[in-house]
Each structure stands twice: as structure tokens, then as C-alpha cells.
Design an enzyme around this catalytic site. Structure first.
Site, PDB file in Angstrom:
ATOM      1  N   ASN A   1      13.471   4.705   5.262  1.00  0.00           N
ATOM      2  CA  ASN A   1      12.508   3.688   5.680  1.00  0.00           C
ATOM      3  C   ASN A   1      11.333   4.372   6.362  1.00  0.00           C
ATOM      4  O   ASN A   1      11.477   5.455   6.926  1.00  0.00           O
ATOM      5  CB  ASN A   1      13.180   2.704   6.648  1.00  0.00           C
TER       6      ASN A   1
ATOM      7  N   MET B   1      10.856  -6.052   5.010  1.00  0.00           N
ATOM      8  CA  MET B   1      11.017  -6.699   6.308  1.00  0.00           C
ATOM      9  C   MET B   1      12.377  -7.378   6.497  1.00  0.00           C
ATOM     10  O   MET B   1      12.498  -8.339   7.235  1.00  0.00           O
ATOM     11  CB  MET B   1       9.881  -7.713   6.520  1.00  0.00           C
ATOM     12  N   ARG B   2      13.398  -6.846   5.847  1.00  0.00           N
ATOM     13  CA  ARG B   2      14.758  -7.358   6.046  1.00  0.00           C
ATOM     14  C   ARG B   2      15.639  -6.239   6.547  1.00  0.00           C
ATOM     15  O   ARG B   2      15.456  -5.074   6.190  1.00  0.00           O
ATOM     16  CB  ARG B   2      15.347  -7.868   4.733  1.00  0.00           C
TER      17      ARG B   2
ATOM     18  N   HIS C   1       8.356   3.640   9.332  1.00  0.00           N
ATOM     19  CA  HIS C   1       8.084   2.744  10.461  1.00  0.00           C
ATOM     20  C   HIS C   1       6.773   3.162  11.121  1.00  0.00           C
ATOM     21  O   HIS C   1       6.565   4.348  11.367  1.00  0.00           O
ATOM     22  CB  HIS C   1       9.238   2.795  11.477  1.00  0.00           C
TER      23      HIS C   1
ATOM     24  N   THR D   1       0.824  -1.210   0.000  1.00  0.00           N
ATOM     25  CA  THR D   1       0.000   0.000   0.000  1.00  0.00           C
ATOM     26  C   THR D   1       0.863   1.267   0.000  1.00  0.00           C
ATOM     27  O   THR D   1       0.480   2.276  -0.609  1.00  0.00           O
ATOM     28  CB  THR D   1      -0.983   0.031   1.188  1.00  0.00           C
ATOM     29  N   ASN D   2       2.029   1.236   0.646  1.00  0.00           N
ATOM     30  CA  ASN D   2       2.915   2.400   0.580  1.00  0.00           C
ATOM     31  C   ASN D   2       3.558   2.522  -0.804  1.00  0.00           C
ATOM     32  O   ASN D   2       3.764   3.635  -1.298  1.00  0.00           O
ATOM     33  CB  ASN D   2       3.981   2.349   1.682  1.00  0.00           C
TER      34      ASN D   2
ATOM     35  N   LYS E   1      24.199 -12.780   3.561  1.00  0.00           N
ATOM     36  CA  LYS E   1      23.541 -11.496   3.299  1.00  0.00           C
ATOM     37  C   LYS E   1      24.397 -10.633   2.386  1.00  0.00           C
ATOM     38  O   LYS E   1      23.905 -10.010   1.444  1.00  0.00           O
ATOM     39  CB  LYS E   1      23.269 -10.758   4.610  1.00  0.00           C
TER      40      LYS E   1
ATOM     41  N   VAL F   1      18.814  -4.129   6.341  1.00  0.00           N
ATOM     42  CA  VAL F   1      19.756  -3.781   5.280  1.00  0.00           C
ATOM     43  C   VAL F   1      21.173  -3.926   5.822  1.00  0.00           C
ATOM     44  O   VAL F   1      21.490  -3.440   6.906  1.00  0.00           O
ATOM     45  CB  VAL F   1      19.503  -2.341   4.785  1.00  0.00           C
TER      46      VAL F   1
END
Length: 196
Positions: A112, A95-96, A114, A22-23, A70, A98
Site C-alpha cells: 500500500n 479506501m477499504r 500512504h 493517478t497512482n 467483508k 483489507v
């Protein structure tokens, strides 16, 4: 892409998302003075991928794999991003955490959103944690990404007030409404300042 004559800008953004999107949709609808070049997603078969396809935005899947670190995954992601000449990364429900590989490639060019008033209630469950704590004021934070979890420098915040009648779902809905206004507005300001 918005080509306002008073803004000389070559901003090219990658949106990172993991879920509903949605964002992502709010950013697409905002007619930003930038090109949204690509969506990066760490999940298969999530709604944000279909949203990107509807907008004809290419999708890079960056899936965690056994035996791949990673750093290796982020290095591969940088290779995949290279053809898009991206100037900034906009995390929108990604949802990771960085890692240093991306942070070093885009210093102070990763932001980001939040769903809480940081530094309170960081992490994956910001809305639920604030609700369970019984706070009367929560909200939305936009911040630079650093090597912590929701610890980067705060760029913008907006409060959301919880009424006695609010359920977790209604509070979540209020927060999303604020997100969909605050994020595009803040991204626009950062583009105009040359940050993204």
C-alpha cells in the site's frame, strides 16, 4: 510489459483503487517488469475505471453490499481474481481495509502507499491531518498490508518538506509528485526481488 532480458519474472499484478487513479496511471506509465492484469475498484463511476479502460485493463467491481460480510465479499473477489493468476496486490488509493481473506491468500504480497510518514498520521486523511498538525516534514510511505490500518512493515519512505507558503492543496500536490515517482520505483524493486 517490460521484457528486459536480465529479468526473469512472471509477476502479475492487480491494482486496487477507489478514486481518481493517478497512482494507477503512474504505475501504468512505469513500464514495470510485470503484467498489470486487472484493476479492482470498490466504487462505481470513478475516474480510475476510465483510466483502466483507456489502457484496456479489465475492471473487477467489488462493491460493499448490505447483508454481505467483508469475508464473503473478499471470497467472491478471490474467485473473480483467479482467472488472472495474480501474484501480488498493489493498493493505490484503495479506501477499504483489507480483511483476513485477502491477507491469507496473498501473505506479504500486498502493498500500500500512504501519503504521510508512517507511523504518523495513519488513516484516510493523512495529508490533511499532517497539515493541520503543522508538521514541517511529512511525506510518503510504502508498506506491506497487515490486519491494521496503515500498520504494516515499512518498505520505503520519502520526506516532503512543507514551506510556510504551502496551502493544503500545494502540500497535497507535492506529496502526489513524490508518490508518482516512489511507488513505481519501489514496486519495480519488489518485483525484481520476487516479492510481488
Amino acid at each position: 510489459m517490460n521484457s528486459q532480458s536480465n529479468i526473469k519474472n512472471d509477476a502479475r499484478l492487480a491494482i486496487f483503487a477507489s478514486g481518481n487513479g493517478t497512482n494507477f496511471e503512474a504505475l501504468m506509465a512505469a513500464d514495470l517488469p510485470a503484467q498489470i492484469c486487472v484493476l479492482v475498484c470498490d466504487q462505481e463511476d470513478v475516474p480510475v475505471i476510465q483510466r483502466a479502460k483507456r489502457h484496456q485493463i479489465p475492471v473487477i467491481l467489488s462493491l460493499p453490499q448490505k447483508g454481505i460480510t467483508k469475508a464473503e465479499r473478499e471470497q467472491k473477489l478471490l474467485q473473480n481474481l483467479a482467472p488472472y493468476h495474480v501474484t501480488g496486490l498493489v493498493l493505490a488509493g484503495y479506501m477499504r481495509i483489507v480483511g483476513p481473506t485477502l491477507l491469507n491468500a496473498f501473505p506479504r504480497h500486498i502493498i500500500n502507499i500512504h501519503p504521510a510518514l508512517l507511523p504518523s498520521f495513519p488513516g484516510r486523511h493523512g495529508i490533511k491531518d499532517a497539515y493541520k498538525a503543522g508538521v514541517k516534514v511529512t511525506g510518503v510511505t510504502i508498506h506491506y498490508v497487515d490486519n491494521g490500518v496503515d500498520t504494516g512493515e515499512i518498505i520505503a519512505q520519502e520526506a516532503v518538506y512543507r514551506s510556510d507558503k504551502d496551502t493544503l492543496d500545494s502540500l497535497e500536490s507535492k506529496i502526489h509528485q513524490v508518490e508518482h515517482q516512489l511507488y513505481p520505483k519501489t514496486v519495480r524493486q519488489l518485483i525484481e526481488k520476487g516479492v510481488l
